[in-house]
Design a protein around this motif. Structure first.
Motif, PDB file in Angstrom:
ATOM      1  N   GLU A  57       0.822  -1.214   0.000  1.00  0.00           N
ATOM      2  CA  GLU A  57       0.000   0.000   0.000  1.00  0.00           C
ATOM      3  C   GLU A  57       0.853   1.260   0.000  1.00  0.00           C
ATOM      4  N   HIS A  60       7.721   2.663   2.859  1.00  0.00           N
ATOM      5  CA  HIS A  60       8.037   3.188   4.191  1.00  0.00           C
ATOM      6  C   HIS A  60       9.540   3.234   4.428  1.00  0.00           C
ATOM      7  N   GLY A  67       5.136   6.417   3.220  1.00  0.00           N
ATOM      8  CA  GLY A  67       3.716   6.143   2.986  1.00  0.00           C
ATOM      9  C   GLY A  67       3.266   6.354   1.555  1.00  0.00           C
ATOM     10  N   HIS A 191       6.999  -3.003   6.671  1.00  0.00           N
ATOM     11  CA  HIS A 191       5.595  -3.207   7.045  1.00  0.00           C
ATOM     12  C   HIS A 191       5.359  -3.273   8.555  1.00  0.00           C
ATOM     13  N   TRP A 193       5.496  -1.324  11.339  1.00  0.00           N
ATOM     14  CA  TRP A 193       4.647  -0.390  12.083  1.00  0.00           C
ATOM     15  C   TRP A 193       3.169  -0.644  11.789  1.00  0.00           C
ATOM     16  N   GLU A 194       2.890  -0.974  10.550  1.00  0.00           N
ATOM     17  CA  GLU A 194       1.493  -1.169  10.130  1.00  0.00           C
ATOM     18  C   GLU A 194       0.882  -2.429  10.747  1.00  0.00           C
TER      19      GLU A 194
END
Length: 373
Positions: A57, A60, A67, A191, A193-194
């Motif tokens: 998506e 990062h 983002g 990925h 943190w997400e």
């Protein structure tokens, strides 16, 4: 499992010989092309439209652009390359091979002064730390390469920058691949943190998975390590226990899909379902080599059987004169920022060595009374 990005306007393939063809339109390829185009080099990027991070998506860990969706990042990159005269062509490379070098005048042996220039360029930032080993054109002439696209079109280049990236190969677990880039992740920095605080499962593939588990434990208190038949010694089990990492030795049967489309858990051979919403796996990473076999680039295995990469030295220089490699094709663990930086460095080296080759050719022509083109 490459994912193709949305189609975009492609440029016309130029005729004649260009300074550099860049094979690959990801971060490394585009940044290399940007450096070359800003140096007033004729550069063509051949982009297959299948970047490694297409399913993600957002990109990062990239300062100022954290983002940003991958497709948006690459669209910006293409616009920047074109702004300086670079050409972006959508297509697949069917073959890339050395061609007959350019003919030089009779007195074309590289001069002592050019060799001296090459040596002094090493360590000079303005020269891109140009290595002296390839600083002067060979006596038989300046290298040439023929690049043929899948549709039959061809172009000729003086130098090549290979930035084809790699393919991530997932373990053969039913239901796993469909969640790649979303519920199935591989990089805690890309990925992590997400997926923080989620119930995460690590599907082991070998020794690399042990370190993988420790990194993901930093992101969640609820971590399960599925050994999947891999070896896990008592010392590691003790260390895992100290970090509250649960170890499951029962074989994995499949990934269970949730009603909403995500991951519900992992079904084991005994029928039990271990609830998980995220699965982390260290993929097998294989450099994309299709169409490049004719170049004879050296390839080497990664440690612990984790894949293969193109072997390269400083700034991506290879054992094949006139060919550089940058990005995940040679550095599989590089994130977008590191891949882009590697492409920029390779582009600077290519330009520096082309400048020396141009000067050698001009000097040889002057001595023989010929005119350079």
């Amino acid at each position: 499992m490459p994912v193709t990005t949305a189609a975009y306007a492609t440029d016309t393939l130029p005729g004649g010989t260009v300074d550099t063809v860049v094979i690959g339109g990801g971060a490394a390829g585009l940044n290399g092309a940007l450096m070359l185009a800003r140096s007033r080099r004729s550069v063509v990027v051949i982009d297959s439209g299948t970047p490694r991070n297409a399913p993600a998506e957002g990109v990062h860990g990239l300062l100022g652009l954290d983002g940003t969706p991958p497709a948006e990042l690459y669209e910006r990159g293409r616009e920047e390359v074109r702004r300086y005269g670079g050409v972006i062509v959508s297509g697949e490379v069917a073959s890339a091979e050395p061609a007959a070098p350019s003919a030089l005048p009779a007195s074309s042996a590289p001069s002592a002064s050019s060799a001296s220039s090459a040596s002094s360029a090493e360590g000079d930032p303005s020269a891109g730390n140009a290595p002296s080993t390839e600083a002067t054109p060979p006596a038989e002439g300046d290298p040439r390469f023929t690049v043929t696209l899948a549709d039959g079109r061809t172009l000729t280049a003086r130098r090549l920058l290979v930035a084809t990236g790699l393919r991530d190969v997932l373990p053969d677990v039913p239901g796993l691949a469909e969640h790649w880039g979303h519920g199935v992740v591989h990089c805690p920095y890309c990925h992590g943190w997400e997926v923080r605080d989620e119930p995460i499962g690590v599907l082991a593939v070998g020794p690399a998975s042990v370190h993988h588990a420790l990194l993901f434990r930093q992101l969640t208190d609820d971590l399960v390590y599925f050994t999947r038949g891999t070896e896990l010694d008592e010392d590691t089990r003790t260390r895992f226990a100290a970090r509250d990492i649960r170890v499951v030795d029962t074989p994995v049967e499949e990934v269970v899909r949730a009603d909403g489309g995500g991951i519900a858990g992992v079904r084991l051979a005994d029928g039990q379902v271990v609830a998980r919403s995220v699965l982390a796996v260290a993929t097998l990473m294989r450099a994309r080599t299709e169409g490049l076999e004719g170049l004879g680039l050296p390839i080497e295995d990664l440690p612990d059987g984790m894949g293969r990469r193109f072997a390269a030295g400083m700034a991506g220089a290879t054992d094949v004169p006139g060919v550089w490699v940058a990005g995940n094709a040679t550095d599989p663990t590089a994130q977008v920022g590191a891949a882009a930086a590697a492409g920029a460095l390779a582009g600077a080296h290519i330009n520096a060595l082309l400048a020396i080759a141009d000067t050698d050719a001009a000097l040889a022509a002057a001595k023989s009374g010929a005119t350079t083109v």
